[in-house]
Design a protein around this motif. Structure first.
Motif, mmCIF file in Angstrom:
data_model
loop_
_atom_site.group_PDB
_atom_site.id
_atom_site.type_symbol
_atom_site.label_atom_id
_atom_site.label_comp_id
_atom_site.label_asym_id
_atom_site.label_seq_id
_atom_site.Cartn_x
_atom_site.Cartn_y
_atom_site.Cartn_z
ATOM 1 N N PRO A 71 0.818 -1.219 0.000
ATOM 2 C CA PRO A 71 0.000 0.000 0.000
ATOM 3 C C PRO A 71 0.854 1.272 0.000
ATOM 4 N N SER A 72 0.271 2.366 -0.490
ATOM 5 C CA SER A 72 1.055 3.591 -0.698
ATOM 6 C C SER A 72 1.556 4.202 0.615
ATOM 7 N N TRP A 73 0.889 3.938 1.755
ATOM 8 C CA TRP A 73 1.388 4.521 3.009
ATOM 9 C C TRP A 73 2.754 3.960 3.393
ATOM 10 N N LEU A 74 3.164 2.861 2.742
ATOM 11 C CA LEU A 74 4.487 2.286 3.024
ATOM 12 C C LEU A 74 5.569 2.795 2.062
ATOM 13 N N ASN A 75 5.178 3.591 1.055
ATOM 14 C CA ASN A 75 6.151 3.991 0.024
ATOM 15 C C ASN A 75 7.380 4.702 0.585
#
Ligand SMILES: O=C(O)CCC(=O)C(=O)O
Ligand SMILES: [Fe+2]
Length: 191
Positions: A71-75
């Motif tokens: 997910p993008s919150w981990l980018n």
């Protein structure tokens, strides 16, 4: 930024304060919002609760399976880990884990589909224990993994030594970032 633990397993690196308190809070908030499920290995259920991204090792079929995309919150944190790992570090799998008070993880080595293993500790400290067999018993080492720290297991620390965490005294969260071995990366590229 980075300490080589004294007399620890070769291939173990440790970086205290890898992230800020603000980032730690954000990551814990996101992990708590995930549909975490008790870790399943065969008919057994571990007490820790997990969510996998990228790939998931299925203990029932004993196969590596595809999981939800990262997910993008981990980018942001993935980028930081990849730069810590150096050129050609590509994270293929992420495991978010919640350890309630009294929960730990038994002795193991991670599955052979994974290559290098980076672990971010959140919320509370743990004793991250290592052992390897010697002629007369076990050689042991304990890494005090502080909240907001990062460890990296590569080489002997990953391939030869086993690791475990005794039951934690306060809730702990971890995010484990793994690179994939060549055969898994090759299989994905040719699909
Ligand atoms: O929580 C951690 O830092 C490590 C977890 C672990 O060893 C694993 O999931 O294989
Ligand atoms: Fe592990």
């Amino acid at each position: 930024m980075f300490d080589a633990p004294a007399a620890g397993p070769a291939g173990l690196r440790y970086a205290p304060d890898f992230i800020s308190k603000a980032t730690e809070g954000e990551l814990i908030r996101h992990i708590r919002a995930l549909p975490l499920a008790p870790f399943q290995f065969g008919q057994f259920e571990g007490k820790r609760r997990v969510a996998s991204f990228g790939y998931r090792y299925d203990y029932a079929s004993r196969r590596l399976e595809c999981a939800e995309p990262i997910p993008s919150w981990l980018n942001g944190i993935v980028a930081a880990i990849q730069s810590f790992g150096g050129v050609s570090t590509e994270i293929g799998q992420i495991l978010c884990t919640e350890y309630d008070c009294g929960v730990g993880i038994g002795w193991h080595r991670d599955k052979p589909h994974f290559d290098r293993i980076f672990g971010l500790s959140l919320g509370s400290a743990c004793k991250f224990r290592f052992r390897r067999r010697t002629e007369n018993g076990w050689e042991r080492f304990t890494l005090d993994a502080a909240p907001r720290s990062l460890y990296l297991m590569a080489g002997d620390a990953r391939q030869i030594w086993e690791h475990s965490i005794p039951p934690v005294e306060a809730p702990r969260y971890s995010i484990t970032f793994r690179t994939m071995v060549e055969t898994v990366r090759g299989a994905k590229a040719s699909r």
